[in-house]
Design an enzyme around this catalytic site. Structure first.
Site, mmCIF file in Angstrom:
data_model
loop_
_atom_site.group_PDB
_atom_site.id
_atom_site.type_symbol
_atom_site.label_atom_id
_atom_site.label_comp_id
_atom_site.label_asym_id
_atom_site.label_seq_id
_atom_site.Cartn_x
_atom_site.Cartn_y
_atom_site.Cartn_z
ATOM 1 N N HIS A 206 -12.088 -7.409 -2.725
ATOM 2 C CA HIS A 206 -12.919 -6.213 -2.464
ATOM 3 C C HIS A 206 -14.061 -6.631 -1.399
ATOM 4 C CE1 HIS A 206 -14.198 -2.138 -4.162
ATOM 5 N NE2 HIS A 206 -12.570 -2.208 -4.158
ATOM 6 N N HIS A 307 -3.074 1.978 1.699
ATOM 7 C CA HIS A 307 -4.084 1.997 0.485
ATOM 8 C C HIS A 307 -3.978 3.510 -0.208
ATOM 9 C CE1 HIS A 307 -8.380 2.463 -0.740
ATOM 10 N NE2 HIS A 307 -8.114 1.380 -1.372
#
Length: 398
Positions: A206, A307
């Site tokens: 992340h 994604h």
């Protein structure tokens, strides 16, 4: 009312429908046409930017009214070029949602699934992965207890998945802390022991590590457990740092969810800084731009794993893209994000084990129950900023 020319189809309106899915809002986009019963659905969900994206869609709509929705490339070009200022993620997300809906209209008008229009079938099934909690966003970001990891990972495997992704790298800074490295090791060891050696595990950093050194220290801990890839080990935009990590990492490196359009992927691919590209088809400009990115990745020997932590329409769009993309690797999916996921949208995603089946219905094969959707109106999304703060008060990337 049918137009005088039976072949003439024009866009008569673009509408948005916001559905609050607890930790995020889904922005569903409906493109209407002059042909009775012919409309398309897309999705333009962007966390913490709901009202901005809805406003952008309203601003873009006049540019395509009266145009043929089957001229997808031309409609996108008009919205992009006539916006004058280069579009950031808000504008690109708005265009992506509209573009999805245009493909849905096109497929329905031709009686073909969208993947046929994108070049046809390149595989017989689409491999997917989920997260701890089977799509529940709280579980995705807040699971750090070893016992809970064991419990939730077991449920993923029991549900038939052979791949899952976790966010277990802590909020950090330029250097790592030995105790936190040991905890990451313990979590990953528990995870691997629970799912066994044949379930693929992906680690989402992340972008929480603020330096190449910190990223590599965590990768050194994780590598012995054979991750499928380590995702976003550094913040997007620093291609040289990403290249340095990729060059020294024993594990494959993935990135791309926060890159907008082919223009932002170009330097990453040119630098050989990534092994798996992760364009978000909701944010990167739509399916056409996604195919351009995938084609260049294919030339560079890079796989594509789109994604998608977004809603069901985004999932359907990704499914059709995956079917038609030769260098596709694996697809993120969030079908368990909320308990009423299938009540609001009827989708074509049919999972057998860890694979979605190839859909055959025209367009995306979706239908939105607008009455059900109205039961979950817009609410401000829960911010993560209160969590992404170190013990001394330093604000870091979440």
């Amino acid at each position: 009312m049918q137009p005088e020319d039976p072949g003439a189809i024009t866009i008569t309106g673009v509408e948005t429908l916001v559905v609050n899915a607890e930790m995020r809002n889904w922005i569903l986009v409906k493109v209407r046409t002059n042909v009775d019963g012919l409309y398309g659905w897309g999705e333009a969900s962007l966390n913490w930017k709901t009202r901005s994206v809805v406003g952008a869609i309203e601003d873009l709509t006049p540019m395509i009214l009266g145009r043929d929705p089957r001229d997808v490339a031309q409609c996108v070009r008009v919205m992009t070029k006539h916006s004058y200022y280069r579009l950031g993620v808000i504008g690109a997300t708005a265009i992506s949602g509209i573009e999805h809906a245009l493909w849905d209209v096109f497929g329905k008008s031709a009686g073909l699934p969208v993947w046929r229009l994108l070049g046809g079938r390149t595989r017989d099934a689409v491999r997917v992965y989920t997260h701890l909690g089977l799509g529940d966003m709280t579980s995705v970001y807040d699971t750090v207890d070893i016992g809970v990891i064991r419990e939730k990972a077991s449920k993923v495997v029991e549900a038939g998945y052979d791949a899952l992704k976790v966010v277990i790298v802590p909020y950090g800074h330029h250097l790592t802390v030995a105790a936190e490295r040991r905890h990451v090791d313990a979590m990953m060891s528990t995870l691997r022991d629970t799912v066994g050696p044949d379930v693929d595990v992906m680690i989402d950093f992340h972008g929480r590590t603020a330096s190449v050194a910190a990223a590599l220290q965590y990768i050194e801990v994780l590598a012995p457990y054979d991750p499928l890839f380590c995702e976003e080990p550094v913040q997007p935009g620093d291609t040289e740092a990403l290249r340095a990590v990729a060059a020294r990492s024993p594990s494959p490196i993935a990135t791309g969810e926060r890159l907008v359009g082919l223009r932002e992927f170009l330097p990453v691919l040119a630098a050989k800084a990534v092994h798996v590209a992760q364009p978000d088809l909701n944010h990167t400009g739509g399916l056409l731009e996604g195919t351009r990115i995938a084609a260049l990745c294919d030339v560079e020997g890079v796989g594509v794993a789109p994604h998608n932590p977004n809603g069901p329409v985004a999932g359907a769009a990704a499914l059709h893209f995956d079917v038609a993309t030769p260098n596709f690797v694996i697809q993120e999916e969030m079908s368990g994000a909320v308990s009423w996921y299938d009540d609001v949208v009827s989708t074509p995603m049919r999972r057998v084990g860890s694979h979605w089946q190839v859909p055959t219905a025209p367009g995306f094969g979706i239908e939105v129950d607008e009455r059900e959707a109205a039961k979950h109106p817009y609410r401000p999304e829960v911010p993560h900023s209160s969590s992404a703060v170190l013990a001394d008060g330093t604000v870091v990337d979440w």
